[in-house]
Design a protein around this motif. Sequence first.
Motif, PDB file in Angstrom:
ATOM      1  N   ALA A   1       0.830  -1.204   0.000  1.00 52.57           N
ATOM      2  CA  ALA A   1       0.000   0.000   0.000  1.00 52.57           C
ATOM      3  C   ALA A   1       0.867   1.257   0.000  1.00 52.57           C
ATOM      4  CB  ALA A   1      -0.923  -0.015   1.210  1.00 52.57           C
TER       5      ALA A   1
ATOM      6  N   ILE B   1      -7.759   1.569  -1.613  1.00 51.54           N
ATOM      7  CA  ILE B   1      -7.129   0.406  -2.241  1.00 51.54           C
ATOM      8  C   ILE B   1      -8.086  -0.788  -2.157  1.00 51.54           C
ATOM      9  CG2 ILE B   1      -5.173  -1.190  -2.158  1.00 51.54           C
ATOM     10  CD1 ILE B   1      -3.586   1.057  -0.767  1.00 51.54           C
TER      11      ILE B   1
ATOM     12  N   LEU C   1     -12.106  -0.726  -8.560  1.00 47.25           N
ATOM     13  CA  LEU C   1     -11.398   0.503  -8.923  1.00 47.25           C
ATOM     14  C   LEU C   1     -12.318   1.457  -9.694  1.00 47.25           C
ATOM     15  CD1 LEU C   1      -7.920  -0.929  -9.993  1.00 47.25           C
ATOM     16  CD2 LEU C   1      -8.338   0.692  -8.120  1.00 47.25           C
TER      17      LEU C   1
ATOM     18  N   GLN D   1       2.118   2.560  -3.287  1.00 46.74           N
ATOM     19  CA  GLN D   1       1.069   3.052  -4.188  1.00 46.74           C
ATOM     20  C   GLN D   1       0.477   1.944  -5.054  1.00 46.74           C
ATOM     21  OE1 GLN D   1       3.022   6.381  -6.182  1.00 46.74           O
ATOM     22  NE2 GLN D   1       2.220   7.783  -4.630  1.00 46.74           N
ATOM     23  N   THR D   2       0.365   0.759  -4.468  1.00 49.12           N
ATOM     24  CA  THR D   2      -0.315  -0.339  -5.150  1.00 49.12           C
ATOM     25  C   THR D   2      -1.774   0.045  -5.418  1.00 49.12           C
ATOM     26  OG1 THR D   2       1.111  -2.024  -4.183  1.00 49.12           O
ATOM     27  CG2 THR D   2      -1.093  -2.735  -4.853  1.00 49.12           C
ATOM     28  N   LYS D   3      -2.275  -0.294  -6.603  1.00 50.68           N
ATOM     29  CA  LYS D   3      -3.642   0.076  -6.967  1.00 50.68           C
ATOM     30  C   LYS D   3      -4.681  -0.837  -6.333  1.00 50.68           C
ATOM     31  CE  LYS D   3      -2.535   3.514  -9.644  1.00 50.68           C
ATOM     32  NZ  LYS D   3      -2.826   4.900  -9.201  1.00 50.68           N
ATOM     33  N   ALA D   4      -4.346  -2.127  -6.148  1.00 47.81           N
ATOM     34  CA  ALA D   4      -5.282  -3.085  -5.554  1.00 47.81           C
ATOM     35  C   ALA D   4      -4.480  -4.241  -4.970  1.00 47.81           C
ATOM     36  CB  ALA D   4      -6.274  -3.599  -6.597  1.00 47.81           C
TER      37      ALA D   4
ATOM     38  N   ARG E   1      -7.918   3.861   2.374  1.00 45.88           N
ATOM     39  CA  ARG E   1      -6.978   4.610   1.527  1.00 45.88           C
ATOM     40  C   ARG E   1      -7.348   4.490   0.045  1.00 45.88           C
ATOM     41  NH1 ARG E   1      -1.118   2.773   3.757  1.00 45.88           N
ATOM     42  NH2 ARG E   1      -0.446   4.018   1.949  1.00 45.88           N
TER      43      ARG E   1
ATOM     44  N   LEU F   1      -6.500  -0.318   4.499  1.00 44.89           N
ATOM     45  CA  LEU F   1      -6.172  -0.214   3.069  1.00 44.89           C
ATOM     46  C   LEU F   1      -7.384   0.278   2.292  1.00 44.89           C
ATOM     47  CD1 LEU F   1      -3.759  -1.985   4.064  1.00 44.89           C
ATOM     48  CD2 LEU F   1      -3.824  -3.089   1.816  1.00 44.89           C
ATOM     49  N   GLN F   2      -8.551  -0.285   2.624  1.00 44.94           N
ATOM     50  CA  GLN F   2      -9.766   0.143   1.937  1.00 44.94           C
ATOM     51  C   GLN F   2     -10.012   1.634   2.147  1.00 44.94           C
ATOM     52  OE1 GLN F   2     -12.512  -2.632   3.763  1.00 44.94           O
ATOM     53  NE2 GLN F   2     -12.574  -3.904   1.911  1.00 44.94           N
TER      54      GLN F   2
END
Length: 233
Positions: free
Chosen positions: A21, A48, A209, A24-27, A46, A43-44
């Motif tokens: 995370a 993600i 996304l 800058q991971t997208k998912a 944020r 994470l959610q």
Amino acid sequence: LSVANSRESAEQEKRVAHDLADRQTKAVITVSAMTDHADYATLQARGIPVVFVDRPAENLAADSVVFDNREGGRLVAQHLIDRGHRRIAFIGDYAWLPTYRARLAGMGDVLDGSPVAWRELLRTDAHDVASSRECVRELLALDEPPTAIVAGNNRVLLGVMEEIATTGAPPAVIGFDDPEWATVLGISVVTGDVEELGRSAARLALARLGDRTREPESVVVPMRLIERTSTRS
């Protein structure tokens, strides 16, 4: 695409997820070793998306893709009953795993209340080849050994096959998952479409996304039985 392995450590999984995370991971798509997934809510928050594969989310509203493991357990049990087995052993992975619990429950749907002996032949926490072989040795040393052994995953199955290769009258064997060598050795299995599991997880991540307000979706991929020589009477 980044890939990481937690080695079934909840703490390592947590560290890896937060590290991804921070990068800058997208998912995040996870086969989780955790029994409580509330931490993934950070994470959610944020933005993600988190998708759970093979093992559903616990204590968290999230997308998931799993096999119909309970039906898989029913398929295994009915197949062995139909072939006349009355002493059926099940060597399972870690007892806390949802996949193990669902497969066990499916076998119980068919075998509990029947004249088949199986609960006393249940062995758990066989997470590798060595522990699986130890379970097989113990089972085959019984005064009344099982006539059939169910292997809870492909590592357990490999241990079963290695150990029974040393015996003169091996029991019938059926496994969950379908490694390439199962076809070569003629091992009956219950399996699902692993690629579909991955495709569905990717679709869910992309859909999240595109719309973070959509309701969490749970996809259940069916399992099927492939009969080979290891269970033919």
